[in-house]
Design a protein around this motif. Structure first.
Motif, PDB file in Angstrom:
ATOM      1  N   ALA A   1       0.896  -1.050  -0.011  1.00 23.85           N
ATOM      2  CA  ALA A   1       0.134   0.109  -0.003  1.00 23.85           C
ATOM      3  C   ALA A   1       0.854   1.237   0.054  1.00 23.85           C
ATOM      4  O   ALA A   1       0.504   2.187  -0.603  1.00 23.85           O
ATOM      5  N   GLU A   2       1.916   1.083   0.783  1.00 28.47           N
ATOM      6  CA  GLU A   2       2.925   2.292   1.020  1.00 28.47           C
ATOM      7  C   GLU A   2       3.483   2.782  -0.470  1.00 28.47           C
ATOM      8  O   GLU A   2       3.570   3.739  -0.894  1.00 28.47           O
ATOM      9  N   LEU A   3       3.946   1.596  -1.167  1.00 28.93           N
ATOM     10  CA  LEU A   3       4.745   1.872  -2.279  1.00 28.93           C
ATOM     11  C   LEU A   3       3.533   2.296  -3.567  1.00 28.93           C
ATOM     12  O   LEU A   3       3.670   3.269  -4.263  1.00 28.93           O
ATOM     13  N   ALA A   4       2.212   1.971  -3.580  1.00 23.67           N
ATOM     14  CA  ALA A   4       1.363   2.359  -4.470  1.00 23.67           C
ATOM     15  C   ALA A   4       1.030   3.768  -4.179  1.00 23.67           C
ATOM     16  O   ALA A   4       0.925   4.559  -5.197  1.00 23.67           O
ATOM     17  N   LYS A   5       1.201   4.502  -2.964  1.00 24.56           N
ATOM     18  CA  LYS A   5       0.860   5.764  -2.734  1.00 24.56           C
ATOM     19  C   LYS A   5       2.195   6.462  -3.240  1.00 24.56           C
ATOM     20  O   LYS A   5       2.052   7.655  -3.843  1.00 24.56           O
ATOM     21  N   ILE A   6       3.416   6.005  -2.863  1.00 23.05           N
ATOM     22  CA  ILE A   6       4.506   6.767  -3.280  1.00 23.05           C
ATOM     23  C   ILE A   6       4.738   6.919  -5.036  1.00 23.05           C
ATOM     24  O   ILE A   6       4.836   8.011  -5.325  1.00 23.05           O
ATOM     25  N   LEU A   7       4.209   5.644  -5.576  1.00 23.59           N
ATOM     26  CA  LEU A   7       4.106   5.973  -6.998  1.00 23.59           C
ATOM     27  C   LEU A   7       3.216   7.003  -7.589  1.00 23.59           C
ATOM     28  O   LEU A   7       3.331   7.619  -8.598  1.00 23.59           O
ATOM     29  N   ALA A   8       1.937   7.098  -6.930  1.00 19.33           N
ATOM     30  CA  ALA A   8       0.697   7.764  -7.303  1.00 19.33           C
ATOM     31  C   ALA A   8       1.176   9.272  -6.981  1.00 19.33           C
ATOM     32  O   ALA A   8       1.122  10.056  -7.772  1.00 19.33           O
ATOM     33  N   VAL A   9       1.945   9.442  -5.994  1.00 17.11           N
ATOM     34  CA  VAL A   9       2.554  10.761  -5.668  1.00 17.11           C
ATOM     35  C   VAL A   9       3.402  11.261  -6.782  1.00 17.11           C
ATOM     36  O   VAL A   9       3.432  12.489  -7.217  1.00 17.11           O
ATOM     37  N   ALA A  10       4.238  10.297  -7.049  1.00 23.44           N
ATOM     38  CA  ALA A  10       5.334  10.645  -8.017  1.00 23.44           C
ATOM     39  C   ALA A  10       4.742  10.938  -9.153  1.00 23.44           C
ATOM     40  O   ALA A  10       5.369  11.816 -10.203  1.00 23.44           O
ATOM     41  N   ALA A  11       3.796  10.496  -9.704  1.00 21.82           N
ATOM     42  CA  ALA A  11       3.244  10.360 -10.916  1.00 21.82           C
ATOM     43  C   ALA A  11       2.132  11.712 -11.140  1.00 21.82           C
ATOM     44  O   ALA A  11       1.587  12.048 -11.635  1.00 21.82           O
ATOM     45  N   ASN A  12       2.148  12.292  -9.643  1.00 22.87           N
ATOM     46  CA  ASN A  12       1.125  13.538  -9.586  1.00 22.87           C
ATOM     47  C   ASN A  12      -0.352  13.152  -9.995  1.00 22.87           C
ATOM     48  O   ASN A  12      -0.926  13.883 -10.727  1.00 22.87           O
ATOM     49  N   ALA A  13      -0.840  11.997  -9.824  1.00 29.09           N
ATOM     50  CA  ALA A  13      -1.961  11.324 -10.164  1.00 29.09           C
ATOM     51  C   ALA A  13      -3.089  12.099  -9.403  1.00 29.09           C
ATOM     52  O   ALA A  13      -3.081  12.450  -8.187  1.00 29.09           O
ATOM     53  N   ASP A  14      -3.962  12.368 -10.174  1.00 27.72           N
ATOM     54  CA  ASP A  14      -5.409  12.729  -9.541  1.00 27.72           C
ATOM     55  C   ASP A  14      -6.123  11.782  -8.947  1.00 27.72           C
ATOM     56  O   ASP A  14      -6.461  11.183  -9.678  1.00 27.72           O
ATOM     57  N   MET A  15      -6.275  11.671  -7.425  1.00 28.08           N
ATOM     58  CA  MET A  15      -6.919  10.645  -6.883  1.00 28.08           C
ATOM     59  C   MET A  15      -8.385  10.639  -6.902  1.00 28.08           C
ATOM     60  O   MET A  15      -8.873   9.746  -6.673  1.00 28.08           O
ATOM     61  N   HIS A  16      -9.035  11.689  -7.322  1.00 23.21           N
ATOM     62  CA  HIS A  16     -10.625  11.800  -7.204  1.00 23.21           C
ATOM     63  C   HIS A  16     -11.241  10.557  -7.933  1.00 23.21           C
ATOM     64  O   HIS A  16     -12.194  10.086  -7.350  1.00 23.21           O
ATOM     65  N   PRO A  17     -10.879  10.171  -8.993  1.00 22.29           N
ATOM     66  CA  PRO A  17     -11.491   9.119  -9.717  1.00 22.29           C
ATOM     67  C   PRO A  17     -11.261   7.722  -9.019  1.00 22.29           C
ATOM     68  O   PRO A  17     -11.998   6.886  -9.514  1.00 22.29           O
ATOM     69  N   TYR A  18     -10.546   7.610  -7.999  1.00 25.35           N
ATOM     70  CA  TYR A  18     -10.218   6.318  -7.299  1.00 25.35           C
ATOM     71  C   TYR A  18     -10.668   6.147  -6.035  1.00 25.35           C
ATOM     72  O   TYR A  18     -10.181   5.358  -5.304  1.00 25.35           O
ATOM     73  N   THR A  19     -11.561   6.993  -5.492  1.00 25.85           N
ATOM     74  CA  THR A  19     -12.002   7.041  -4.206  1.00 25.85           C
ATOM     75  C   THR A  19     -13.169   6.027  -3.679  1.00 25.85           C
ATOM     76  O   THR A  19     -13.474   5.899  -2.758  1.00 25.85           O
ATOM     77  N   GLY A  20     -13.600   5.424  -4.874  1.00 29.68           N
ATOM     78  CA  GLY A  20     -14.653   4.497  -4.609  1.00 29.68           C
ATOM     79  C   GLY A  20     -14.157   3.006  -3.856  1.00 29.68           C
ATOM     80  O   GLY A  20     -13.011   3.055  -3.738  1.00 29.68           O
ATOM     81  N   PRO A  21     -15.074   2.064  -4.014  1.00 26.40           N
ATOM     82  CA  PRO A  21     -14.770   0.795  -3.435  1.00 26.40           C
ATOM     83  C   PRO A  21     -13.591   0.180  -4.119  1.00 26.40           C
ATOM     84  O   PRO A  21     -13.632   0.457  -5.580  1.00 26.40           O
ATOM     85  N   SER A  22     -12.873  -0.754  -3.687  1.00 30.05           N
ATOM     86  CA  SER A  22     -11.930  -1.439  -4.434  1.00 30.05           C
ATOM     87  C   SER A  22     -12.456  -2.666  -4.949  1.00 30.05           C
ATOM     88  O   SER A  22     -13.303  -3.423  -4.760  1.00 30.05           O
ATOM     89  N   SER A  23     -11.818  -3.312  -6.059  1.00 34.63           N
ATOM     90  CA  SER A  23     -12.120  -4.506  -6.654  1.00 34.63           C
ATOM     91  C   SER A  23     -11.349  -5.547  -5.657  1.00 34.63           C
ATOM     92  O   SER A  23     -11.821  -6.690  -5.879  1.00 34.63           O
ATOM     93  N   PHE A  24     -10.407  -5.369  -4.882  1.00 33.84           N
ATOM     94  CA  PHE A  24      -9.847  -6.325  -3.926  1.00 33.84           C
ATOM     95  C   PHE A  24     -10.527  -6.316  -2.787  1.00 33.84           C
ATOM     96  O   PHE A  24     -11.020  -5.428  -2.041  1.00 33.84           O
ATOM     97  N   SER A  25     -10.815  -7.669  -2.248  1.00 39.15           N
ATOM     98  CA  SER A  25     -11.803  -7.938  -1.190  1.00 39.15           C
ATOM     99  C   SER A  25     -11.123  -7.552   0.131  1.00 39.15           C
ATOM    100  O   SER A  25     -11.934  -7.284   1.101  1.00 39.15           O
ATOM    101  N   ASP A  26      -9.919  -7.286   0.063  1.00 38.56           N
ATOM    102  CA  ASP A  26      -9.315  -6.939   1.406  1.00 38.56           C
ATOM    103  C   ASP A  26      -8.755  -5.556   1.462  1.00 38.56           C
ATOM    104  O   ASP A  26      -8.273  -5.140   2.404  1.00 38.56           O
ATOM    105  N   VAL A  27      -9.331  -4.739   0.681  1.00 40.04           N
ATOM    106  CA  VAL A  27      -9.003  -3.226   0.581  1.00 40.04           C
ATOM    107  C   VAL A  27     -10.496  -2.389   0.802  1.00 40.04           C
ATOM    108  O   VAL A  27     -11.085  -2.367   0.140  1.00 40.04           O
ATOM    109  N   ALA A  28     -10.462  -2.253   2.129  1.00 38.89           N
ATOM    110  CA  ALA A  28     -11.900  -1.426   2.619  1.00 38.89           C
ATOM    111  C   ALA A  28     -11.751  -0.190   2.064  1.00 38.89           C
ATOM    112  O   ALA A  28     -10.894   0.612   1.873  1.00 38.89           O
TER     113      ALA A  28
END
Length: 147
Positions: A1-28
């Motif tokens: 999870a921490e590396l995913a955040k680091i890469l998203a920040v490095a990409a300067n990604a807009d996180m708004h489209p990704y705030t919904g439920p996850s497709s992974f059953s263990d990601v609340a």
């Protein structure tokens, strides 16, 4: 999870489209990492295993190599490499799904190994990556790509 955040920040990604439920059953929904994992999955950087992501699990050195390679390909920083195997003395212990990424990250000088004391290096693919190792690897990658 921490590396995913680091890469998203490095990409300067807009996180708004990704705030919904996850497709992974263990990601609340609503956890600090949910949107970063959702972004990484949408970008093809992570795939999980059996519909699970294991966000609290320590990451292995070979998993870092795979995530970095997929990130670099997704942002067109690199193309998939041609190297089939890395030169590490324990290269045969790298999982088949990680071998191309480990070889390419070594070839680019982003990942190196630990000296065996005889001029050869081992990668220790299954070892848990320490935060300092992950930081160094990501820093080398970002420097290589002018970030």
């Amino acid at each position: 999870a921490e590396l995913a955040k680091i890469l998203a920040v490095a990409a300067n990604a807009d996180m708004h489209p990704y705030t919904g439920p996850s497709s992974f059953s263990d990601v609340a929904d609503g956890k600090w990492y949910t949107r970063y994992i959702n972004w990484a999955a949408a970008m093809g950087i992570v795939q999980g295993s059996g519909n699970r992501f294991y966000p609290q699990k320590n990451i292995s050195r070979q998993e870092i190599a795979v995530m970095l390679q997929r990130y670099a390909i997704s942002c067109t920083c690199i193309r998939p490499g041609n190297a089939a195997t890395a030169s590490f003395s324990d290269g045969d212990t790298v999982a088949s799904w990680a071998k191309p990424a480990v070889a390419q990250m070594e070839e680019l000088g982003i990942i190196n190994g630990t000296s065996n004391g005889d001029g050869t290096y081992r990668f220790d693919p299954l070892n848990t990556a320490k935060r300092c190792e992950a930081a160094k690897i990501v820093s080398c990658f970002l420097a290589l790509n002018g970030v």
